[in-house]
Structure formats: C-alpha cells, structure tokens
Design an enzyme around this catalytic site. Sequence first.
Site, PDB file in Angstrom:
ATOM      1  N   LYS A  34       0.821  -1.217   0.000  1.00  0.00           N
ATOM      2  CA  LYS A  34       0.000   0.000   0.000  1.00  0.00           C
ATOM      3  C   LYS A  34       0.855   1.268   0.000  1.00  0.00           C
ATOM      4  O   LYS A  34       0.412   2.319  -0.443  1.00  0.00           O
ATOM      5  CB  LYS A  34      -0.974  -0.019   1.162  1.00  0.00           C
ATOM      6  CG  LYS A  34      -1.914  -1.207   1.063  1.00  0.00           C
ATOM      7  CD  LYS A  34      -3.237  -1.021   1.698  1.00  0.00           C
ATOM      8  CE  LYS A  34      -4.242  -2.084   1.300  1.00  0.00           C
ATOM      9  NZ  LYS A  34      -3.811  -3.473   1.478  1.00  0.00           N
TER      10      LYS A  34
HETATM   11  C1  PLP Z   1      -4.410  -4.568   0.889  1.00  0.00           C
HETATM   12  C2  PLP Z   1      -3.636  -5.828   0.765  1.00  0.00           C
HETATM   13  C3  PLP Z   1      -3.998  -6.826  -0.153  1.00  0.00           C
HETATM   14  C4  PLP Z   1      -5.248  -6.729  -1.030  1.00  0.00           C
HETATM   15  O1  PLP Z   1      -5.116  -5.749  -2.018  1.00  0.00           O
HETATM   16  P1  PLP Z   1      -6.412  -5.182  -2.792  1.00  0.00           P
HETATM   17  O2  PLP Z   1      -5.914  -4.042  -3.580  1.00  0.00           O
HETATM   18  O3  PLP Z   1      -7.368  -4.758  -1.702  1.00  0.00           O
HETATM   19  O4  PLP Z   1      -6.955  -6.297  -3.615  1.00  0.00           O
HETATM   20  C5  PLP Z   1      -3.206  -7.964  -0.253  1.00  0.00           C
HETATM   21  N1  PLP Z   1      -2.121  -8.118   0.540  1.00  0.00           N
HETATM   22  C6  PLP Z   1      -1.734  -7.177   1.433  1.00  0.00           C
HETATM   23  C7  PLP Z   1      -0.549  -7.427   2.283  1.00  0.00           C
HETATM   24  C8  PLP Z   1      -2.472  -5.994   1.576  1.00  0.00           C
HETATM   25  O5  PLP Z   1      -2.096  -5.075   2.473  1.00  0.00           O
END
Ligand code: PLP
Length: 478
Positions: free
Chosen positions: A121
């Site tokens: 993120k």
């Molecule tokens: C947010 C997240 C996801 C999922 O990603 P999306 O964009 O919501 O599909 C997968 N793995 C981790 C570690 C995350 O923080």
Amino acid sequence: MRYLSTRGLSPARSFCDILLDGLAPDGGLYLPETYPQASRADLDAWRSLSYADLAFAILSRYIDDIPADDLRALLEKTYCARTYAFTRPGEDAGEITPLRWLEKDRLGLLALSNGPTLAFKDMAMQLLGNLFEYVLERRGETLNILGATSGDTGSAAEYALRGKRNVKVFMLSPHHRMSEFQRAQMYSLLDANIFNIAVTDLVDAAQDVVKAVASDAGFKARYRIGAVNSINWARVLAQIVYYFKGYFAATQNNDQQVAFCVPSGNFGNICAGHIARQMGLPIARLILATNENDVLDEFFRTGVYRPRGAAEVTSSPSMDISKASNFERFMFDLVGRDPAIVCALWAKVDAGKPFDLAGAPYAERLAGFAFVSGKSAHTDRLETIRRIFNDHGVMIDPHTADGLKVAREHPQDGIPVLALETAQPAKFADTLRAALGRDPERPEALNGLEDLPQKVTVMAADAAAIKDYIARQAESAG
Ligand SMILES: *Cc1c(COP(=O)(O)O)cnc(C)c1O
C-alpha cells in the site's frame, strides 16, 4: 483527460478535482474516459527508464492539470531508493520494486513491500501523500483524513501523510486486534498531525463510526473530512506503474508475455493490472488469488457475484472482504462501459442479492480480459510458506503465500509468472512462527520498534465523542 463515474450520473471531472474524493456524487467510482494506449514505440522507449521516469511517462497520460515539471518533481520525490529502503538479501537495493527469481524465467517475486510500512500500500499511498500536499497548498485548503484500519491501510496512510502541511490524519484502529508490530508501527508516530484513536470495540464498530461521521454532511463540510480508502482513483493509477516495471524487469524484449499473480481483497491491485493490460502491456494472464473470503474467486470461476454478509477473519487479514470495493470499475469495462447496466447490477448488490454474468455477451468478454482465479486457506498458507522457505530459502508473508499457492495451479508453458509480494513476513510474526517454528526476519532498522514511545488515545466507538475529538484537534493550530 476527464474522469467519468461508473454510474453515469455525475459530471466528468479532471484529475485534481477527483483526487481528494472517494465516491462520485452518484455513488459510482471514477475512471478515465479512455485508457491511453502504450504503443510498441512507447514500450521500447520505456523499457530502460528508472521507476520515477516510468511513472512520469505513464501518469502524464492521465494527469493534465498538474504542470509537467511539478508532476515529475512529485514522482522523483516519491519513488526514491531512500523511501523503499527495506530491501532484503538477493534484491537490488537501487530498485524501487526489485524482481527476485525463485525459478529463473519461470517464477519471480516482484517485491512491492520495501516501503516504510512493509506493505504494497506504500507504493500508492506515498504518492497520494505528496499529491495531497501539493494540491492543498495550491488551493489554500486544509483536509482532515478520517479512516478505520485493521492494519496495512492505516499505517500506510499515516506514513504517507506524517509531517505534511495542511493535512491531519485521524485513524481509528481496534484496540486489541492488531499485531504488536502493527500497533508499534502506527502508535510510535509522534508527528503533530497524526492522531491514533484506539477503539475499544471491533473493526466493524470503528468502520460504523467512520460511516456515521461521513454521512453527517454538515460536519463533513465544516471540518473538510476526507478519506484515503482503496477506491481513490489516484491509488489505482499509481499501481499501474509496477506492472510495467515488473514486465520490463522479467523480459528481454516487448514480444514476450508474462502473467501476474495478485493476492486480492478489494480488487484495487489487480484492477491496476487490468488497466495496464488494457493500455497494451503484453500480459498473458492475471491470476487472482483470494483467501477463505472467496467472493472474487467465485465470480471468476462461475460468473456469479455473490457478496457476503460479513468477512471471515483469517491469517491473511488484508484480504478479508465480503464485497470488493473496486470491483465496480472492472464491471464497468465488462458491461461495455454502460452505466445503466452498472446501476442495475449494484442495485442488486446493495440489496444483498447476487448477480449472474455467466451468459452471452459477458462470458466471451470476460474471457478476453484473461483472468483466472483460485483460493487459498490457512493450511495452504502455512504449507506454502514452508515450501518456499525450504526450496528457495526465502521467507514470504501469508498474503504472498496465498498468491503463490494459486499461481502454482495455473502454469502456462513459456510464460513467466510474476507473483506480487504484497507484504513482508515481519508484519505477521504469529503466522510465520506457526509455519516455520521461528520468528520472521525483519529489517535491521526496525529492531526495537516495539520499545519506542507511543502516542494513542483510547476511546469507545461512540460517533458523537469521536466527532467532538476531531473538532477540537482540527481547530487547534499546526
Ligand atoms: C491490501 C492488501 C492486499 C489486497 O489488495 P487489494 O488491492 O485490496 O486487492 C493484499 N495483501 C496485502 C498485504 C495488503 O495489504
């Protein structure tokens, strides 16, 4: 470039106008009116660019209301090796998203989690932080970000906005539900513009408070309340870049194809992959992996989207969703960009009912988008963490393990699979201990994180009290 709502009932707007918004006024999500095309000549020219320069080449096609020099400067400030410094043994420390082959030219790990909070993120949120600061400064406005988190999103938002001018962050987190590491990550931020509120109830209660505050239009306008949730268009946009970067790192020329495997929750990450493919990046397949919360896997296998009442809590918690908030963007493309059809489908979803796109013409269009999917459960996760560690000496986190488990079920001759590494194992010590009987590695600079002083306010999930708190802090100087 103008941006349209998937529901078709809001006026088209420019990038900076939608930057600070979540949903469009008609309840839809924003998408560009067309996807800019990357020609063969573009791909040839982009192949050797640095991450920041590649980001500029791509984003400048989507953003026409920030002067080019300013956009370039924002991207250089965001995508520098100093910010993505938590590389691991075997990774190229100069790269923002290093590629590590587990099996040469067959299976690679694309590390997206070397940023300040050790989760992918950061890739988008760091840019959002710099864009917010830039646009607020230009307009002479201030913003108070309000959110609820159970882990990765909240900390990524705080690290992206800490110390930024004209923004304050109010982040609700469940008091006893995050790992000690995650708590320390967030609560050790002592910046004056970061306000951690530990809510003594569950995540859902914190989310309800956020909804209650956001639906109070008077309060929202008076205190300029904003959000940084996964439906924000700029987050999806920023994520397109690493699909291109990963492709160039894994191939020698632009005749080759690759597949990407994406551990998915709210469909933000893989939506960016879909858009990269629509732009012309040679992606053979997008492999979507879910955990026990398999609403997306069910859709891609059967054509039926059946949102669930509540998500199950699992050991890959950032994929725990009952409906996928970015899915509407993909649906818009699947139904031929007809907002009336999207409205009809989401009327069902909002009423808790499923919809079925298994028949013509959708099945054929869906096949053209080249998705495959699979799911992974707790024992698969542990088994995959062990297998990758034993076979390759590499520790992976539970989300990445879900991806690798599903990737293995979809081999294709001659096409390398790049598995997106969405977090580092250090964030999920309990699951790593259960799988390997030992603590995960963590970046040296984060040793002792749990011993740092922490700043957090403990409150009940009481919307009135929390509004009162926000109002007081928002009005104070700084
Ligand atoms: C947010 C997240 C996801 C999922 O990603 P999306 O964009 O919501 O599909 C997968 N793995 C981790 C570690 C995350 O923080």
